[in-house]
Scaffold this active site. Structure first.
Site, PDB file in Angstrom:
ATOM      1  CG  ASP A   1     -12.336  43.384   2.117  1.00  0.00           C
ATOM      2  OD1 ASP A   1     -12.060  44.272   1.310  1.00  0.00           O
ATOM      3  OD2 ASP A   1     -12.500  43.950   3.245  1.00  0.00           O
TER       4      ASP A   1
ATOM      5  CG  ASP B   1      -6.345  29.104  -7.629  1.00  0.00           C
ATOM      6  OD1 ASP B   1      -5.625  29.396  -8.726  1.00  0.00           O
ATOM      7  OD2 ASP B   1      -5.947  28.171  -6.893  1.00  0.00           O
TER       8      ASP B   1
ATOM      9  CG  ASP C   1      -1.613  33.041  -6.332  1.00  0.00           C
ATOM     10  OD1 ASP C   1      -1.662  32.352  -7.382  1.00  0.00           O
ATOM     11  OD2 ASP C   1      -1.536  32.577  -5.115  1.00  0.00           O
TER      12      ASP C   1
ATOM     13  CE1 TYR D   1       2.342  35.613  -4.833  1.00  0.00           C
ATOM     14  CE2 TYR D   1       3.574  34.249  -6.353  1.00  0.00           C
ATOM     15  CZ  TYR D   1       2.450  34.696  -5.416  1.00  0.00           C
ATOM     16  OH  TYR D   1       1.252  33.739  -5.533  1.00  0.00           O
TER      17      TYR D   1
ATOM     18  CE  LYS E   1      -8.335  45.410   3.637  1.00  0.00           C
ATOM     19  NZ  LYS E   1      -9.945  45.063   3.755  1.00  0.00           N
TER      20      LYS E   1
HETATM   21  C1  IPM Z   1       0.049  30.365 -10.133  1.00  0.00           C
HETATM   22  C2  IPM Z   1       0.665  29.655  -8.772  1.00  0.00           C
HETATM   23  C3  IPM Z   1       2.151  30.066  -8.680  1.00  0.00           C
HETATM   24  C4  IPM Z   1       1.754  31.439  -7.969  1.00  0.00           C
HETATM   25  C5  IPM Z   1       2.915  29.266  -7.418  1.00  0.00           C
HETATM   26  C6  IPM Z   1       3.005  27.861  -8.117  1.00  0.00           C
HETATM   27  C7  IPM Z   1       4.155  30.017  -7.251  1.00  0.00           C
HETATM   28  O1  IPM Z   1      -0.113  29.442  -7.900  1.00  0.00           O
HETATM   29  O2  IPM Z   1       0.657  30.583 -10.999  1.00  0.00           O
HETATM   30  O3  IPM Z   1      -1.079  30.729  -9.576  1.00  0.00           O
HETATM   31  O4  IPM Z   1       1.583  32.066  -6.950  1.00  0.00           O
HETATM   32  O5  IPM Z   1       1.992  32.217  -8.843  1.00  0.00           O
HETATM   33 MG    MG Z   2      -1.957  30.407  -8.092  1.00  0.00          MG
END
Ligand code: IPM
Ligand code: MG
Length: 360
Positions: A224, A252, A248, A143, A192
């Site tokens: 993975d 999710d 990240d 990032y 990884k």
């Molecule tokens: C998160 C989001 C952010 C990230 C984005 C919006 C830049 O997806 O906080 O998980 O990737 O960190």
């Molecule tokens: Mg995210």
């Protein structure tokens, strides 16, 4: 004691859900004897409209005077993705915010709420004893690494560099081991290392940090495989320690085990009592202003604030208990409502916020 809390409400459903978190914060203040001085700090779309930039210096300076920040999601509708108001808002506002405050640790915990077990994409038997805390490195890696473009063999090539320094790995690794001690005492490092040099360094440094935590169980998994294990056998994990990008992605994935990403708060920390608390989901333009957004992701930022900034476990537990009670009593927001649920207990964003505040 008085705490100064910066409110960065964010876009679309942001202000609606942050308002519900503020109700919970005030209710805790009344019950446990805290004053909260709330400071609204324009950011993202609102700041763009006012100042032409999503993270004005005035907001940054005011944020520096706060004990903690409560932040809503940033971003506009997909159709307007190239509008200057929204284009690159992540890189212009969110990432700088994380960097300016050196928020190198991001905590994202997946909890399973019994009353919502039918919402999970996994069968109930997979959800027994599931509780995963992702400790994500937040201010380095791909990032923030070198980015650029060049011409190679006559065509454009864009690149982003994944680079980690030893100290950046060690400081977040310590947090993972310390946190594991207060939980089920296990850390899984996800990287990884069969391909990436930076991951090989993660393994080396974490093995070293680990020596001071001989009581904590430790294992390593390639990312993975970890992505697969998170749905195959999520109960095997306690703390997952990982880099910015892998964290990240995996956060999710594991958030939906509980049924909805709308339930997830996160804490971003820098080793002091300061914290940035925010939901992990986006600004959901399609449901904004309809009083139907689930405010729990924002409300559940409040116990994190009490844990990491105020250091009051009782106040944190009171918010968690009020949320669990509301769900057990059958109250739902639209995203959590299914056939067979009691329509009388389908609440709007504001009403759900009121219910939690009363519960506290
Ligand atoms: C998160 C989001 C952010 C990230 C984005 C919006 C830049 O997806 O906080 O998980 O990737 O960190
Ligand atoms: Mg995210």
């Amino acid at each position: 004691m008085t705490y100064r809390i910066g409110l960065l409400e964010g876009d679309y459903i942001g202000p609606e859900i942050i308002r519900q978190a503020v109700k919970a914060l005030k209710a805790c203040g009344r019950r446990f004897g805290y004053e909260f001085e709330l400071v609204r700090l324009p950011v993202s779309g609102e700041a763009y409209d006012l100042y032409g930039e999503p993270l004005p210096q005035s907001t940054v300076e005011a944020a520096k005077t706060c004990h903690a920040l409560l932040k809503g999601p940033f971003g506009g509708p997909t159709e307007e993705i190239n509008h200057p108001k929204w284009a690159g808002v992540e890189a212009k506002a969110l990432l700088p915010l994380r960097k300016i405050f050196n928020l190198y640790t991001n905590l994202r915990e997946t909890k399973i709420y019994r009353p919502l077990i039918n919402l999970s994409p996994l069968k109930p038997e997979y959800l027994e004893n599931v509780g995963i805390l992702i400790v994500r490195e937040l201010v380095s890696g791909i990032y923030f690494g070198e980015k650029g473009e060049r011409i190679v063999n006559g065509e454009r090539q864009f690149y982003d560099v994944e680079a980690y320094a030893e100290s950046e790995i060690a400081r977040v690794a310590k947090v993972a081991f310390e946190t594991a001690r207060a939980r089920r005492n296990k850390v899984t490092l996800v990287a990884k290392s069969n391909v990436l040099r930076s991951s090989a360094l993660w393994r080396e440094v974490v093995e070293d940090v680990r020596r001071a935590y001989a009581d904590v169980e430790f294992d390593y998994m390639h990312v993975d495989n970890a992505a697969m294990q998170c749905v195959l056998n999520p109960a095997q994990f306690d703390v997952i320690l990982t880099s910015n990008m892998f964290g990240d992605i995996l956060s999710d994935e594991v958030s939906v085990l509980s049924g909805s990403i709308g339930l997830f708060p996160s804490a971003s920390l820098n080793g002091t009592d300061f914290g940035l608390y925010e939901p992990i989901h986006g600004s959901a333009p399609s449901i904004a202003g309809k009083n139907i957004a689930n405010p729990l992701s924002a409300i559940l930022c409040v116990p994190l604030l009490f844990t990491h900034t105020v250091h009051d476990a009782k106040a944190a537990a009171a918010v968690d208990a009020a949320v669990e009670k509301a769900l057990e009593d059958g109250y739902r927001t639209k995203d959590l409502f299914r056939d067979g649920d009691d329509p009388e207990k389908l609440l709007g964003t504001e009403e759900f916020g009121d219910l939690i505040a009363e519960g506290i």
